[in-house]
Design an enzyme around this catalytic site. Sequence first.
Site, PDB file in Angstrom:
ATOM      1  N   GLY A  60       0.629  -5.418   0.747  1.00  0.00           N
ATOM      2  CA  GLY A  60      -0.510  -5.595  -0.159  1.00  0.00           C
ATOM      3  C   GLY A  60      -0.119  -6.253  -1.478  1.00  0.00           C
TER       4      GLY A  60
ATOM      5  N   ALA B 188       0.859  -1.180   0.000  1.00  0.00           N
ATOM      6  CA  ALA B 188       0.000   0.000   0.000  1.00  0.00           C
ATOM      7  C   ALA B 188       0.896   1.232   0.000  1.00  0.00           C
ATOM      8  CB  ALA B 188      -0.892  -0.023   1.233  1.00  0.00           C
TER       9      ALA B 188
ATOM     10  N   GLU C 170      -0.244  -9.877  -0.833  1.00  0.00           N
ATOM     11  CA  GLU C 170      -1.667 -10.197  -0.640  1.00  0.00           C
ATOM     12  C   GLU C 170      -2.420 -10.214  -1.967  1.00  0.00           C
ATOM     13  OE1 GLU C 170      -2.453  -8.613   3.835  1.00  0.00           O
ATOM     14  OE2 GLU C 170      -2.189  -7.086   2.306  1.00  0.00           O
TER      15      GLU C 170
ATOM     16  N   GLU D  64       4.411  -5.116   7.113  1.00  0.00           N
ATOM     17  CA  GLU D  64       3.546  -4.147   7.799  1.00  0.00           C
ATOM     18  C   GLU D  64       3.941  -3.948   9.252  1.00  0.00           C
ATOM     19  OE1 GLU D  64       2.511  -6.656   5.900  1.00  0.00           O
ATOM     20  OE2 GLU D  64       0.920  -5.992   4.545  1.00  0.00           O
TER      21      GLU D  64
END
Length: 261
Positions: free
Chosen positions: A111, A66, A114, A134
Site C-alpha cells: 500500500g 497495510a 500504491e 503482497e
Amino acid sequence: MAYETILYEVADGVATVTINRPKVLNALNPQVVSELDQVFRAIDADPEVKVVILTGAGEKAFVAGADIAAMSKMTPGQARNFSRQLQKVTQLMEEIAKPVIAAVNGFALGGGTELALACDFVYASEKAKFGQPEINLGIIPGAGGTQRLPRQVGKAWAKELCLTGEIIDAALAKEIGIVNRIFPPEELMPAAKKTAATIAAKGRVSTRAVKELINFGYDLPLDHALRLEAETFGQCFASPDQAEGMTAFLEKRPPKFTGEA
Ligand code: DAK
C-alpha cells in the site's frame, strides 16, 4: 481537526501530511486510512492549501504497507470495507484539484508504493525502497498495484514486481518510472518543499487543469482527450490569471496570480 496517526501542517500554501506510526514503519491501519480520508477532504475544501506533500515519519519508512497485524484479524466484511476505504483515499488524492507530491523517505511497500503512485509525482530519498510484496502474504495488491503501476511502468515491470514481491531500490524505481528524482535523505524534504512552492506560485486554474487533464485524459481515446484539452485551454482564457500571466510577460515583470476562476 485533531489527528492521532498523522501530522498535518500548512505553511505558505503548502500542506504537509506525515503518516506517523514510525514504530510499525507507518503501516496503514483503518485509523490511518480514515484520517487520510479526512485530511484530504479538509485539504480539498481549504482555499489556503495549494499543494500537498505526503511523507512518512521517522528515518526508515514512508509506508511499509497495510498493517499486517490489523489485517490478520479482519473478517471478510471488515477486509472489504478496509480495502474500499483505501481505494477511495487514492481516488480522492487523484480527484482533488491540488497537486500532491510524494516524498518517499524509506520503505514504500505494498500500500506504500500504491499510495505514492496515487500522488502526482514521486521524489525519493536515496534510501527509499519500493515493491509489491503482497504475493508473499498470499494476497494481491489492492490499491492500484495491478492497475496504476502498469500504467506508470508498463505491464512487464508491473508483472515482475507483483509476481516476485521483490523490493527494489530508488535507482531502479527511477529507471522504470516510479520516481521522478532522487535526493540524499536530508535534501528530500527541502527539495519537495521547493518544488511545492514553485507550483504554489502558479495560477490555480492552470494547475488544476493540468492535473485533471493528465489524470482523466490519459485513459481516453487520444482524439477525445485532445478535444478536452482544447476545451480546457479555451476556459483558461476566462480566468484573470491568463490576462495577468500574458500582461506580466509583455510588461517584463513576474506575474501575480490570484487563482480566481
Ligand atoms: N504491518 C505491520 N507491522 C509492520 C509492517 C506492516 N506492513 N511492516 C513493518 N512492521 C513492523 C514490524 O512488525 C516491526 O514491529 P516490531 O517487531 O518492532 O513490533 C517493526 O515494524 C519494524 O519492522 P522490522 O523489524 O520488520 O524491520 P526490518 O528493517 O527488519 O524490515 C521491512 C523492514 C519493511 C522489510 C519489513 O518490516 C517488512 O517486510 N514489512 C512488511 C512489508 C509488507 O509485506 N508490506 C505489504 C503489506 S500488504 C488493498 C489495498 C492495499 C493493500 C491491500 C488491499 N485494497 C484496497 C484491496 C495493501 C496490502 C499491503 O500493503
